[in-house]
Design a protein around this motif. Structure first.
Motif, PDB file in Angstrom:
ATOM      1  N   PHE A 122     108.888 -68.470   8.349  1.00 31.44           N
ATOM      2  CA  PHE A 122     108.069 -69.667   8.545  1.00 31.44           C
ATOM      3  C   PHE A 122     106.624 -69.370   8.176  1.00 31.44           C
ATOM      4  N   GLY A 123     105.942 -70.375   7.668  1.00 37.07           N
ATOM      5  CA  GLY A 123     104.519 -70.280   7.409  1.00 37.07           C
ATOM      6  C   GLY A 123     103.811 -71.517   7.922  1.00 37.07           C
ATOM      7  N   ILE A 124     102.613 -71.334   8.431  1.00 33.79           N
ATOM      8  CA  ILE A 124     101.752 -72.447   8.858  1.00 33.79           C
ATOM      9  C   ILE A 124     100.396 -72.217   8.207  1.00 33.79           C
ATOM     10  N   ALA A 125      99.912 -73.228   7.487  1.00 36.70           N
ATOM     11  CA  ALA A 125      98.609 -73.111   6.834  1.00 36.70           C
ATOM     12  C   ALA A 125      97.699 -74.235   7.304  1.00 36.70           C
ATOM     13  N   ASP A 126      96.455 -73.878   7.595  1.00 37.68           N
ATOM     14  CA  ASP A 126      95.422 -74.853   7.954  1.00 37.68           C
ATOM     15  C   ASP A 126      94.073 -74.270   7.553  1.00 37.68           C
ATOM     16  N   LYS A 127      92.998 -74.880   8.020  1.00 37.32           N
ATOM     17  CA  LYS A 127      91.665 -74.411   7.624  1.00 37.32           C
ATOM     18  C   LYS A 127      91.361 -73.001   8.119  1.00 37.32           C
ATOM     19  N   VAL A 128      92.071 -72.546   9.138  1.00 40.21           N
ATOM     20  CA  VAL A 128      91.867 -71.213   9.687  1.00 40.21           C
ATOM     21  C   VAL A 128      92.509 -70.144   8.799  1.00 40.21           C
ATOM     22  N   GLY A 129      93.579 -70.514   8.096  1.00 37.30           N
ATOM     23  CA  GLY A 129      94.290 -69.564   7.257  1.00 37.30           C
ATOM     24  C   GLY A 129      95.785 -69.806   7.319  1.00 37.30           C
ATOM     25  N   VAL A 130      96.545 -68.783   7.015  1.00 34.24           N
ATOM     26  CA  VAL A 130      98.007 -68.869   7.002  1.00 34.24           C
ATOM     27  C   VAL A 130      98.563 -67.861   7.992  1.00 34.24           C
ATOM     28  N   ARG A 131      99.498 -68.329   8.800  1.00 35.41           N
ATOM     29  CA  ARG A 131     100.195 -67.465   9.740  1.00 35.41           C
ATOM     30  C   ARG A 131     101.683 -67.532   9.415  1.00 35.41           C
ATOM     31  N   THR A 132     102.377 -66.414   9.574  1.00 36.94           N
ATOM     32  CA  THR A 132     103.811 -66.371   9.276  1.00 36.94           C
ATOM     33  C   THR A 132     104.572 -65.713  10.406  1.00 36.94           C
ATOM     34  N   GLU A 133     105.850 -65.999  10.433  1.00 37.16           N
ATOM     35  CA  GLU A 133     106.748 -65.318  11.357  1.00 37.16           C
ATOM     36  C   GLU A 133     108.168 -65.436  10.838  1.00 37.16           C
ATOM     37  N   THR A 134     109.005 -64.542  11.301  1.00 35.17           N
ATOM     38  CA  THR A 134     110.420 -64.543  10.939  1.00 35.17           C
ATOM     39  C   THR A 134     111.235 -64.701  12.205  1.00 35.17           C
ATOM     40  N   VAL A 135     112.242 -65.564  12.142  1.00 34.31           N
ATOM     41  CA  VAL A 135     113.156 -65.757  13.269  1.00 34.31           C
ATOM     42  C   VAL A 135     114.561 -65.432  12.794  1.00 34.31           C
ATOM     43  N   GLU A 136     115.263 -64.638  13.593  1.00 34.33           N
ATOM     44  CA  GLU A 136     116.662 -64.302  13.325  1.00 34.33           C
ATOM     45  C   GLU A 136     117.521 -65.216  14.200  1.00 34.33           C
ATOM     46  N   PHE A 137     118.025 -66.281  13.626  1.00 34.46           N
ATOM     47  CA  PHE A 137     118.874 -67.196  14.388  1.00 34.46           C
ATOM     48  C   PHE A 137     120.291 -66.651  14.517  1.00 34.46           C
ATOM     49  N   GLY A 138     120.679 -65.740  13.656  1.00 33.14           N
ATOM     50  CA  GLY A 138     122.019 -65.161  13.681  1.00 33.14           C
ATOM     51  C   GLY A 138     123.000 -65.990  12.873  1.00 33.14           C
ATOM     52  N   ALA A 139     124.206 -65.480  12.754  1.00 34.65           N
ATOM     53  CA  ALA A 139     125.259 -66.138  11.975  1.00 34.65           C
ATOM     54  C   ALA A 139     125.923 -67.224  12.823  1.00 34.65           C
ATOM     55  N   ILE A 140     125.175 -68.290  13.084  1.00 36.86           N
ATOM     56  CA  ILE A 140     125.647 -69.375  13.951  1.00 36.86           C
ATOM     57  C   ILE A 140     126.161 -70.562  13.149  1.00 36.86           C
ATOM     58  N   GLY A 141     126.195 -70.421  11.822  1.00 39.11           N
ATOM     59  CA  GLY A 141     126.674 -71.488  10.957  1.00 39.11           C
ATOM     60  C   GLY A 141     125.527 -72.211  10.276  1.00 39.11           C
ATOM     61  N   ARG A 142     125.799 -72.676   9.069  1.00 40.52           N
ATOM     62  CA  ARG A 142     124.778 -73.298   8.230  1.00 40.52           C
ATOM     63  C   ARG A 142     124.081 -74.477   8.915  1.00 40.52           C
ATOM     64  N   THR A 143     124.856 -75.390   9.461  1.00 39.87           N
ATOM     65  CA  THR A 143     124.277 -76.569  10.097  1.00 39.87           C
ATOM     66  C   THR A 143     123.396 -76.182  11.273  1.00 39.87           C
ATOM     67  N   GLN A 144     123.864 -75.245  12.083  1.00 38.96           N
ATOM     68  CA  GLN A 144     123.104 -74.828  13.252  1.00 38.96           C
ATOM     69  C   GLN A 144     121.818 -74.104  12.857  1.00 38.96           C
ATOM     70  N   VAL A 145     121.876 -73.268  11.831  1.00 39.84           N
ATOM     71  CA  VAL A 145     120.665 -72.570  11.381  1.00 39.84           C
ATOM     72  C   VAL A 145     119.639 -73.590  10.892  1.00 39.84           C
ATOM     73  N   ARG A 146     120.083 -74.559  10.119  1.00 41.26           N
ATOM     74  CA  ARG A 146     119.160 -75.563   9.592  1.00 41.26           C
ATOM     75  C   ARG A 146     118.552 -76.405  10.716  1.00 41.26           C
ATOM     76  N   ARG A 147     119.363 -76.805  11.685  1.00 40.76           N
ATOM     77  CA  ARG A 147     118.839 -77.592  12.804  1.00 40.76           C
ATOM     78  C   ARG A 147     117.871 -76.772  13.650  1.00 40.76           C
ATOM     79  N   ALA A 148     118.216 -75.523  13.900  1.00 42.41           N
ATOM     80  CA  ALA A 148     117.322 -74.660  14.681  1.00 42.41           C
ATOM     81  C   ALA A 148     116.009 -74.431  13.927  1.00 42.41           C
TER      82      ALA A 148
END
Length: 177
Positions: free
Chosen positions: A137-163
């Protein structure tokens, strides 16, 4: 891991609880953006426009939603958002570096003051180094850009997208506070 999955609206088996929370969270994002007089842009890969859809499902969203970029291919990331070929080559599409360039590109190529980006592996599939359910994930605004990674796991395509949508909305809301 079970607690993390429940927080994302999933039960321990990967099934869904009602998605009213996503609509409610999207409404809170819109309210906060309107109060702050901030326009929002999205840059989406693995969600294919679902974040923008969640926001624009709500009447009046045009007051704060500027645009959404769906950049599923690497070529689209480069052409539409200015993600560099060197970054893609060095880190791959599913990386915080690419998420950062996507978010900044959306901000630079829109009338928005806040942009969120997502790039990940919804599944099925993945690899040892980039497993199914990994989303950057990335968030950009006037302050700058912040990123993070989330491991949702192998919960299925639909669930990963919704999460992913739910988490992105949470990041937008946090950035607006």
């Amino acid at each position: 891991m079970g607690r993390h999955l429940r927080r994302l609206g999933l039960d321990r088996r990967g099934g869904h609880q009602p998605l009213a929370d996503v609509t409610g969270r999207a409404a809170k994002v819109l309210e906060a953006a309107e109060a702050a007089r901030v326009m929002i842009a999205t840059a989406e890969s693995c969600t294919g426009g679902l974040i923008a859809a969640a926001l624009t499902e709500i009447a009046g969203s045009s007051k704060v939603v500027d645009r959404g970029f769906v950049t599923y291919s690497n070529a689209a990331k480069q052409e539409m958002l200015g993600v560099s070929a060197a970054t893609l080559e060095a880190h791959g599409a599913v990386s915080e570096e690419v998420a950062a360039e996507m978010a900044q590109g959306a901000l630079d190529r829109s009338g928005a003051r806040l942009a969120v980006s997502v790039t990940g592996i919804a599944g099925p599939g993945g690899s040892e180094h980039k497993p199914e359910g990994r989303v950057c994930f990335g968030i950009a605004d006037k302050v700058g850009v912040r990123t993070e990674t989330v491991e949702f796991g192998a919960i299925g395509r639909t669930q990963v997208r919704r999460a992913t949508v739910d988490h992105a909305l949470g990041l937008l809301l946090a950035a607006l506070r």
